[in-house]
Design an enzyme around this catalytic site. Sequence first.
Site, PDB file in Angstrom:
ATOM      1  CB  THR A 230      -0.768  -0.122   1.429  1.00 38.61           C
ATOM      2  OG1 THR A 230      -1.631  -1.264   1.278  1.00 38.61           O
ATOM      3  CG2 THR A 230      -1.709   1.291   1.665  1.00 38.61           C
ATOM      4  NE  ARG A 258      -9.136  -7.127   3.571  1.00 40.82           N
ATOM      5  CZ  ARG A 258      -8.038  -6.432   3.712  1.00 40.82           C
ATOM      6  NH1 ARG A 258      -8.158  -5.447   2.619  1.00 40.82           N
ATOM      7  NH2 ARG A 258      -7.331  -6.215   4.631  1.00 40.82           N
ATOM      8  CB  VAL A 259     -13.320  -2.528   2.558  1.00 41.56           C
ATOM      9  CG1 VAL A 259     -12.733  -1.396   2.581  1.00 41.56           C
ATOM     10  CG2 VAL A 259     -14.074  -2.885   1.340  1.00 41.56           C
ATOM     11  N   GLY A 260     -10.168  -3.276   3.543  1.00 40.96           N
ATOM     12  CA  GLY A 260      -9.283  -3.025   4.701  1.00 40.96           C
ATOM     13  C   GLY A 260      -9.109  -1.761   5.258  1.00 40.96           C
ATOM     14  CG  ASP A 261      -5.862  -0.426   7.083  1.00 41.35           C
ATOM     15  OD1 ASP A 261      -5.664  -1.262   6.445  1.00 41.35           O
ATOM     16  OD2 ASP A 261      -4.711   0.327   7.712  1.00 41.35           O
ATOM     17  CB  THR A 281       1.116   0.090   5.017  1.00 39.99           C
ATOM     18  OG1 THR A 281       1.172  -0.992   4.073  1.00 39.99           O
ATOM     19  CG2 THR A 281       2.388   0.407   5.727  1.00 39.99           C
ATOM     20  N   GLY A 282      -0.605  -2.428   6.397  1.00 36.47           N
ATOM     21  CA  GLY A 282      -0.353  -3.640   7.191  1.00 36.47           C
ATOM     22  C   GLY A 282      -1.687  -4.508   6.972  1.00 36.47           C
ATOM     23  N   GLY A 284      -4.982  -5.082   7.258  1.00 37.64           N
ATOM     24  CA  GLY A 284      -6.052  -4.078   7.715  1.00 37.64           C
ATOM     25  C   GLY A 284      -7.058  -4.546   8.670  1.00 37.64           C
TER      26      GLY A 284
HETATM   27  N1  ASP Z   1      -3.607  -2.353   4.791  1.00 39.08           N
HETATM   28  C1  ASP Z   1      -3.913  -2.593   3.567  1.00 39.08           C
HETATM   29  C2  ASP Z   1      -5.095  -3.511   3.636  1.00 39.08           C
HETATM   30  O1  ASP Z   1      -5.487  -4.022   4.666  1.00 39.08           O
HETATM   31  C3  ASP Z   1      -3.106  -3.501   2.905  1.00 39.08           C
HETATM   32  C4  ASP Z   1      -1.422  -2.855   3.037  1.00 39.08           C
HETATM   33  O2  ASP Z   1      -1.386  -2.134   3.722  1.00 39.08           O
HETATM   34  O3  ASP Z   1      -0.601  -3.267   2.255  1.00 39.08           O
HETATM   35  O4  ASP Z   1      -6.019  -3.500   2.785  1.00 39.08           O
END
Ligand code: ASP
Length: 366
Positions: A230, A258-261, A281-282, A284
């Site tokens: 990300t 699915r939707v992340g953070d 980032t991580g 989510g």
């Molecule tokens: N945080 C993002 C998500 O979970 C993924 C990422 O940071 O690479 O969608």
Amino acid sequence: MCGPRVFPICRILICRILFCLAVALTAMPESTAQQPAAHGHWAIMLHGGAGVIERATMKPETEAAYRASLKQALEAGAAVLDRGGSSLDAVEAAIRILEDDPLFNAGRGAVFAADGSNQLDAAIMDGATLRAGAVADVTRTRHPISLARAVMEKSPHVFLVGKGADAFSVYAGLEQVDPSFFFTERRWQSLIKQLKQEGLPIPPRPAGAPAAPQVPIAEIEPAEAHKFGTVGVVALDRNGNIAAGTSTGGTQAKRWGRVGDSPVIGAGTYASNQSCAVSATGVGEYFIRLTVAREVCALVQYKGLKLQQAADEVIHKELAALHGDGGVIAITPDGQMAWSFNTPGMYRARLAEGGKIEIGIYNDEP
Ligand code: ASP
């Protein structure tokens, strides 16, 4: 001069004079009236994802390519700030470059969902006004960060998803591309590999994608390095305003919408001039549960922690306690900058006006 009978008239006169003086003072130009002093110095930071990114498995040419890309995006954002542009403009400008860069999991080069599509998420927030815009699962907008900004500026809403967000993008006049624009062979092969490992059905190669190569492309780096990827930017402008933005393809092989953070305000993206601006980032799911971005800012605002302490507290204590992985970049209106991550690496770069560009990838770098 003012005898007892005329005294009330004198009082009225004096009041009038005082009133006129007050009006004149408030109408004075900013330079002479009492205005809060602007901070005056700009600063910008960005990340290109965190994950298992290790020196031992990174080819030198790949590492050089990442460093060059991070520098290019940072300089683009810095140029906006240096000519007096807003932190919002700097955030958008830098993210647009990263979205066009196939190295990162945002825009072109985004990971594939399990059904073989690229579903893009983005958010932007203005620390001066607390206005925010976000989109999830968009499929045709070349620059999702600009779509998030359009949601903030051209709609009465904060968060649009899926087909509605795609339709709003056309309405707002943003650049549209065929979904195959986002296709990269590297991400496609990485998806197939994961789906096979998980015993999930392999979707057909997307329409409009280039013909499959005869031989599988050489892995330019270990697949694990791309688990994340990300991109995010936080910036402080010369007026003392901060902003944050994040853009992503989410997690590879995601299913069921699915939707992340990243596009969730307060989780992956947050900005307030009262505290700080954060892009995360991580994985989510953990960042949403902890509302990581807002949590960092809350520690600054209500506990009075320094930014680095606050970021470390959330990443190394709270996130670690949930066994979540990832990191944040953060900035305050008084120019503090912090990054913190609990993964072996996080692509990152920062620059404060008059200073030197710092670029890092591994966790043993400053
Ligand atoms: N945080 C993002 C998500 O979970 C993924 C990422 O940071 O690479 O969608």
